[in-house]
Design an enzyme around this catalytic site. Sequence first.
Site, short mmCIF file in Angstrom:
data_model
loop_
_atom_site.label_atom_id
_atom_site.label_comp_id
_atom_site.label_asym_id
_atom_site.label_seq_id
_atom_site.Cartn_x
_atom_site.Cartn_y
_atom_site.Cartn_z
N PRO A 56 0.74 -1.35 -0.12
CA PRO A 56 0.06 -0.04 0.06
C PRO A 56 0.82 1.25 -0.09
CG PRO A 56 -0.10 -1.17 2.26
CD PRO A 56 0.54 -2.22 1.17
N ASN A 57 0.40 2.32 -0.68
CA ASN A 57 0.79 3.74 -0.74
C ASN A 57 2.20 3.54 -1.48
OD1 ASN A 57 -1.18 5.01 0.75
ND2 ASN A 57 -0.23 3.69 2.55
N ARG B 241 5.13 11.30 -2.34
CA ARG B 241 5.03 10.56 -1.00
C ARG B 241 5.87 10.91 -0.17
NH1 ARG B 241 4.54 4.38 1.12
NH2 ARG B 241 4.01 5.04 3.24
N TYR C 284 11.37 8.88 1.07
CA TYR C 284 11.21 7.64 0.11
C TYR C 284 12.00 7.98 -1.19
CZ TYR C 284 7.88 5.81 3.58
OH TYR C 284 7.18 5.02 4.67
N ASN D 25 8.12 -5.49 -0.84
CA ASN D 25 7.95 -4.39 -0.09
C ASN D 25 6.47 -4.33 0.20
OD1 ASN D 25 8.02 -1.94 1.34
ND2 ASN D 25 8.91 -0.87 -0.18
N ALA E 81 3.11 -0.45 4.77
CA ALA E 81 2.60 -0.70 6.21
C ALA E 81 2.39 -2.12 6.48
CB ALA E 81 1.59 0.44 6.25
N GLU F 187 12.86 -9.44 1.49
CA GLU F 187 12.13 -8.39 2.10
C GLU F 187 13.05 -6.99 1.64
OE1 GLU F 187 11.50 -8.54 6.16
OE2 GLU F 187 10.25 -6.64 6.37
N HIS G 46 12.80 -2.50 2.04
CA HIS G 46 12.09 -1.19 2.48
C HIS G 46 13.21 -0.19 1.79
CE1 HIS G 46 9.22 -3.35 4.82
NE2 HIS G 46 10.18 -4.18 5.36
N ARG H 217 13.25 4.37 12.49
CA ARG H 217 12.12 5.24 12.28
C ARG H 217 11.28 4.84 13.26
NH1 ARG H 217 9.67 4.89 6.65
NH2 ARG H 217 8.13 6.75 7.44
#
Length: 143
Positions: A11-12, A19, A24, A75, A78, A99, A101, A108
Amino acid sequence: MSKSIQILNGPNLNMLGTREPEIYGSQTLADIEALCRQHAAPLGLEIDFRQSNSEGELVDWIQAAHQQFAAIILNAGAYTHTSIAILDALKACGVPVIEVHLSNIFQREGYRHQSYVSEAAKGVICGFGAQGYLLALDAAAEL
Ligand code: DQA
């Protein structure tokens, strides 16, 4: 025969470019897909690159990856921090998972330090921006 790698984005991530660029970066998801395609070809990898905002659709794609893909680069956005459904699908599909990111999730907010995906992943790459996807392709080529 070239190996096929599924690259899934949660998502996103369709909002990349606009964004929170300070976190990012300024590349769009289409830019990242183009970089992945350029990088995959000389490694002899074919890629299937997708994005969904829906947890269920991601689960469907992971289930369908069984016997189709040599690895999944994921990725999960969230959902990384919330989705036992995605974890269960990853465990069930039997395909090695890398995985990724863009940001360093450990630098964070505390709620981003927990990853359900990691429990099913062969390895995790985070904090290198779009280059993380290319590092994951290098890792996938070696699997
Ligand atoms: C992300 C990190 C997640 O915590 C966040 O929810 C995202 C993007 C990353 O690529 O850095 O959507 O997965």
